[in-house]
Design an enzyme around this catalytic site. Sequence first.
Site: not given
Ligand code: RNT
Ligand code: ZN
Length: 452
Positions: A277, A361, A244, A312, A203, A304, A314, A280
């Site tokens: 992900d 993730d 990704e 985004d 990524w 992910h 997380d 994303h």
């Molecule tokens: C970033 C991506 C990626 C990261 C990790 C740390 O937006 O989601 O996967 O979160 O590699």
């Molecule tokens: Zn990710």
Amino acid sequence: MRFDPSGAIVRLGATAMAKNSTHLATRVARERYAALNVDVDDALETLARIPISLHCWQGDDVGGFENASNALGGGLAVTGNYPGKARTPDELRADLEKAYSLIPGKHRLNLHAMYGEFGGKRVDRDEIEPAHFRNWITWAEANGLGLDFNPSCFAHPKAADGFTLSHRDPGIRKFWIEHCRRSREIGAAMGKKLGSRCVTNVWVPDGYKDTPEDRTEPRERLAVALDEVFAKPLSPRHNLDAVEGKLFGIGAESYTVGSHEFYLGYAITRKKLLCLDAGHFHPTESIADKISSVLLYLPEILLHVSRGVRWDSDHVVTFNDDLLSITREMVTCCRRPAGRSAKNRQRDAGDTFRRVHLGLDYFDASINRIAAWVIGTRNLLKALLVALLEPPGIRAAEQAGDHTARLALQEEARSLPFGVVWDHYCEAKEVPVGEAWLAEVKRYEKDVLANR
Ligand code: RNT
Ligand code: ZN
């Protein structure tokens, strides 16, 4: 209390009492599922074979162990300052061991390149080698864990202007190409040593805060750079390459070079795994609906599993409808034969869940970091269990064109006693049942984290 066969009530200690009520409840749940043609044991056997790759970066706020203090950047942001974060590889491994001990089943660890052990030396990203991950490999072997890997194309001076593999400067591109190439070799070394395929996921954060004039050239450069990264064939028995994409990042709100469409095309034409992900895409866009489409064209994918909140962000994965729709899709797709060829079908019959690799993730530093791992992983497993326990009557209703029954059964299925089956699974796998794991984390926080 336990009801003995003669009907007399036998007094038991607290643990035995809890165990006994779990047994009784499991029996009732098993019967309820059996009436719907669901075999609980079958579901649990399948669940035990699905590994989740825990992301090392939740343990230290995506810090890593390089001898440098690079700002995170790359559109990644960790909020919170909860005490006790892992400062060394040994601390991170100890925290991970604690997390794994509270999660049923055998799982994996997803490492980022910046978590190598460099012995206090400044080893730049284009110099990393399998030797820097020797301790991780030894530890993974001792703990029966598979490893996955990621090049770290952020938190580095050569990524400071927001571009890496698609940078207009060929020198900077070369640097990141070398980093990614070496990352694949490290992934292959891990996979070989552990006898378990390592997914190495690329990524890159590349993008613009404001509207670009030219959206094409950076994408052309990224495709060429990736081709160089993947030029050397590595055995798929050891390493699987994944790519990704992303819609936007903080500081790259207007344009992301590696968009979803870019990587979808790339993965299909270059035979790579596509990583989807959950955070994303547009806020209401779900990756669940994408799984069945991409699996038509790609033999394997990586997910992910994350939770975006507005951006985004997380967040820790919770047991919500988004998660359930992902696991339902995964179970439905994986239960079908892969592709159309007999060879594919045969391969897939060996292990139906090999096609979708699952990683977490997210990064949350506002709560206990070990609890964050445990909550997210247990939720994902629980959601997989719900999907595996789905009554076949739902599909049958759909196939019969009875959409009334489909909706009715889908809604009834929401209140089936999966929680009881989950408790039983935790007990069988000798991990804490229900919220009991939290006391363990609190104890560890007091005894270990508080002293950091
Ligand atoms: C970033 C991506 C990626 C990261 C990790 C740390 O937006 O989601 O996967 O979160 O590699
Ligand atoms: Zn990710």
